[in-house]
Scaffold this motif. Structure first.
Motif, PDB file in Angstrom:
ATOM      1  N   MET A 231       0.805  -1.244  -0.020  1.00  0.00           N
ATOM      2  CA  MET A 231       0.095   0.140   0.017  1.00  0.00           C
ATOM      3  C   MET A 231       0.950   1.229  -0.125  1.00  0.00           C
ATOM      4  O   MET A 231       1.911   1.324   0.785  1.00  0.00           O
ATOM      5  N   THR A 232       0.670   2.173  -0.666  1.00  0.00           N
ATOM      6  CA  THR A 232       1.308   3.507  -0.995  1.00  0.00           C
ATOM      7  C   THR A 232       0.390   4.519  -0.230  1.00  0.00           C
ATOM      8  O   THR A 232      -0.844   4.629  -0.272  1.00  0.00           O
ATOM      9  N   ARG A 235      -2.503   5.537  -2.844  1.00  0.00           N
ATOM     10  CA  ARG A 235      -3.570   4.723  -2.937  1.00  0.00           C
ATOM     11  C   ARG A 235      -4.496   4.883  -1.724  1.00  0.00           C
ATOM     12  O   ARG A 235      -5.700   4.854  -1.864  1.00  0.00           O
ATOM     13  N   HIS A 238      -7.397   7.291  -1.340  1.00  0.00           N
ATOM     14  CA  HIS A 238      -8.666   7.257  -1.792  1.00  0.00           C
ATOM     15  C   HIS A 238      -9.450   6.076  -1.416  1.00  0.00           C
ATOM     16  O   HIS A 238     -10.270   5.560  -2.023  1.00  0.00           O
ATOM     17  N   TYR A 242     -10.142   0.791   4.921  1.00  0.00           N
ATOM     18  CA  TYR A 242      -9.160  -0.090   4.667  1.00  0.00           C
ATOM     19  C   TYR A 242      -9.282  -1.384   5.386  1.00  0.00           C
ATOM     20  O   TYR A 242      -9.281  -1.463   6.667  1.00  0.00           O
TER      21      TYR A 242
END
Length: 255
Positions: A231-232, A235, A238, A242
């Motif tokens: 995961m960045t 990302r 948005h 999660y």
């Protein structure tokens, strides 16, 4: 399995590095790589074992054929119980046996290379400073996550948008990006380090580091290095809610 026997550490520090590498691989199998691990543990196959390697890789394979083996063997037949219990209970059981195997391998090296009482004690203390695989898989090593998550959310709402280590108020509450600290905010950085110093990644089990991106799962409330769950920060911006790989896999229908 040949890779597991190819490296023979001879000092306490080398054995501990070996331990950490194998442990990291097994943690990956039971957390970030859990989907692949689940599929490989087909109950229709023969006795299978979960191996961790010093290279931080893992493998599901048949046990060694020779007796006695080059290294202690993990628990046999972990795949047979896969569909006989809840997935989280099965993963927890595999985690317990994985912890036992890691200790047996570490102290096998200690016996083989003549560690004395002081070296064995030092090795155990180094190992004992890390959370067990079981604690990571079940989340018991992160009882403070809810409190820390709330604290990070409150701090984020008060931080400047111009500071690269601070998120805006619109940033998702479960993400945090800690980068290079500014000289005029060294005090705040020290406060953050103290607050999150005991936070552990749910995938690799390593401690919080101020220069790394972390993300929290909204389902299990565990924190993860972004790199461990692929995961960045971009990302994460948005994503409203999660879910980590382990919680996402729990959507799968169980028998």
């Amino acid at each position: 399995m040949d890779a597991a026997a190819a490296y023979n550490p001879r000092t306490v520090e080398e054995v501990f590095r070996d331990f950490k590498g194998r442990r990291a691989g097994m943690i990956k199998a039971l957390t970030s790589d859990v989907e692949e691990f689940y599929q490989q543990c087909d109950p229709e196959k023969e006795n299978l074992c979960l191996y961790g390697f010093p290279s931080e890789q893992w493998e599901v394979n048949l046990p060694a054929e020779e007796v006695p083996p080059e290294l202690p063997e993990p628990a046999l037949g972990i795949n047979f119980a896969r569909d006989g219990m809840q997935e989280k209970d099965w993963l927890s059981l595999v985690a317990v046996h994985s912890d036992a195997w890691l200790l047996s391998v570490a102290f096998y090296f200690g016996a083989r290379f003549g560690f004395d009482k002081a070296d064995r004690k030092r090795l155990f203390n180094m190992i004992n400073d890390l959370p067990t695989i079981f604690e990571i898989v079940t989340g018991t090593a992160k009882k403070q996550q809810v409190k820390e998550k709330s604290s990070v959310s409150n701090h984020s709402s008060n931080k400047s948008k111009s500071n690269p280590k601070r998120g805006s108020e619109s940033q998702p509450k479960y993400t945090k990006v800690m980068q290079a600290k500014d000289e005029d905010e060294e005090g705040l950085e020290e406060e953050d380090d103290e607050e999150h110093g005991d936070t552990l990644c749910g995938a690799c089990g390593e401690n919080y580091a101020a220069d790394e991106f972390w993300i929290c799962c909204d389902a299990c409330e565990k924190w993860f290095h972004g790199k461990c769950v692929k995961m960045t920060p971009a990302r994460a911006e948005h994503i409203k809610h999660y879910k980590c790989p382990s919680c996402s896999s729990n959507k799968r229908a169980r028998p």
